[in-house]
Design a protein around this motif. Sequence first.
Motif: not given
Length: 563
Positions: A35-43, A170-178
């Motif tokens: 959810a945070q990744s989606a919000a960051t992408f949209n913003r 893609e969002r799960l991978v891009g959310a954090s590499s760790y």
Amino acid sequence: MVAVTPRRTLAGQLLVLQLAIIVVVLVAVAAVSLAQSAATFNRVEGRRVAALGEQLAGSPLLREQLNSPAPAELVAPLVQNVLTQARVTSVTVADARGRVVSSTDPTLVGSPLVLGDGAVAQGRSWSGELAVGDSQELVVQVPVLGDREWNLGQQLGVVMIGEASPTWSERLVGASSYLFTYLGIASVLGLVGSWLLARRIKRQTLGLEPREIAGLAEHREALLHGIAEGVIALDPQLRITLVNAVGRRLLDLPEHCLGRSLAELGISGRLRDVLAGTDNDPDARDEVVVRAGRVLVMNRMTVRKDARRLGSVTTLRDRTELARLEQEIGSFKSTTELLRAQTHEFANQLHTISGLIQLGEHDEVVGYIDALSRHRASLDLTVTSRIQDTALAALLMAKSALAAERRVELRISERTGLDRLEPAVAADVATVLGNLVDNALEAVAGGRESRTLPPGGSAGAGQDGDDLTDRPAWVEVELRRDASSVEIVVRDSGPGVAPQLAHEVFTHGFTTKAARGGERGIGLALTRLVCHRRGGEVAVTNTEEGAMFTARMSVTGALEASR
């Protein structure tokens, strides 16, 4: 052959439970991350494509080419240039009629432009999620407005720039590499923690499995409610940790008393001392306590583990009915003693008469018999003239013979005056009077040793240091009645009662003999119970001559003497 499915152990159940909790937590963390990744992408991407759309829509070259007869060929290089430099997914330009004149997706050329909002056709910008071709994109649609005098403010077309939305993976991978590393570490820590927790609980439950613990609890409840005795357990802070229904009834405790201390429940005095115990007296056997109108026999055992006190367990038995039976048996014993005393007295008198006859002193025989008759008549007249109730008068006559046999004078106070009573009231008054007179006779006949005295001295009559054996032994009875109560006062010339025991003799249920020999008695305890049942009280005080017991009882339905 029926296959038996093995039951999971406590450690296995805890491990599965903890693992499930960890999985749920990890899924929740992953969802929050997505959810945070989606919000960051949209913003972030929303601002970027909006800026690109405003820049392209404001381009003078695009305005001029949209007004040309063949705008498609002229706008295409500009669209490709934006696509290449901005690295967006799609760039689309439509004319004033809403038809696509140029697009990075050739299949859209010539088709109507799908508007995200009808306000775009009226000259307003819009941004949001929109399906472009086969993909879902974050797009911005910006109107192209004329800036010449002849088309100033006129909508010449629409510019749409889109950035493809990333998939969940893609969002799960891009959310954090760790993220997966964190998830793995958390899983390992959760498994280790679950195993350690299971081991700790296993030690605390003495290696018992849940079904075994449940079985013990069921057996304990069945045992507690199946026995006829009361059971109460206290922790070191004197809080109730266990009590069965019988114990709650005998101690008159509220229904929700578990976890409450003795002080919170208002338990004090003798009952608290027996339940709590002391370091010098950790255990107690056959302690007699009066509680809520009952005579209770209590046995306390202190529970210890490795020299550490864990609490105490006390059992209770209701001895009220047994005490009453003992009192009835005591009345038969008293009657036997009275008959023996009268037999002894009559034998002495007959021996005297026989001796006088053998000596030929016939006149002396007649005088001796007249004296005996006058004494008996005087005693009968004294009792019956002041006490109209036949049962109580007969009781005092019998006690007088017993006192004479013990060389004690039984007196009837001149202030005595009592009408006839109802049989039930007379029976209670007789019980109290008989116990108090027996107690006084025992004290006077026994001398100093019949009462418990304070260390290094005596109470009441012995305070002056005089020898009680040189003083006349007597017991005086006084009965008075007013409109609503009967007062019974019994005085004696004995050693008195130690001040610190003035109240304890009733709460312990001690008799004078119990104070001397250590035997638990019920005479005075029953006296107090009868008085309480009749709405009265009994107390003892010391006078200059000895002890004085005063009992008061409320009575109803007293009969007139003339009845």
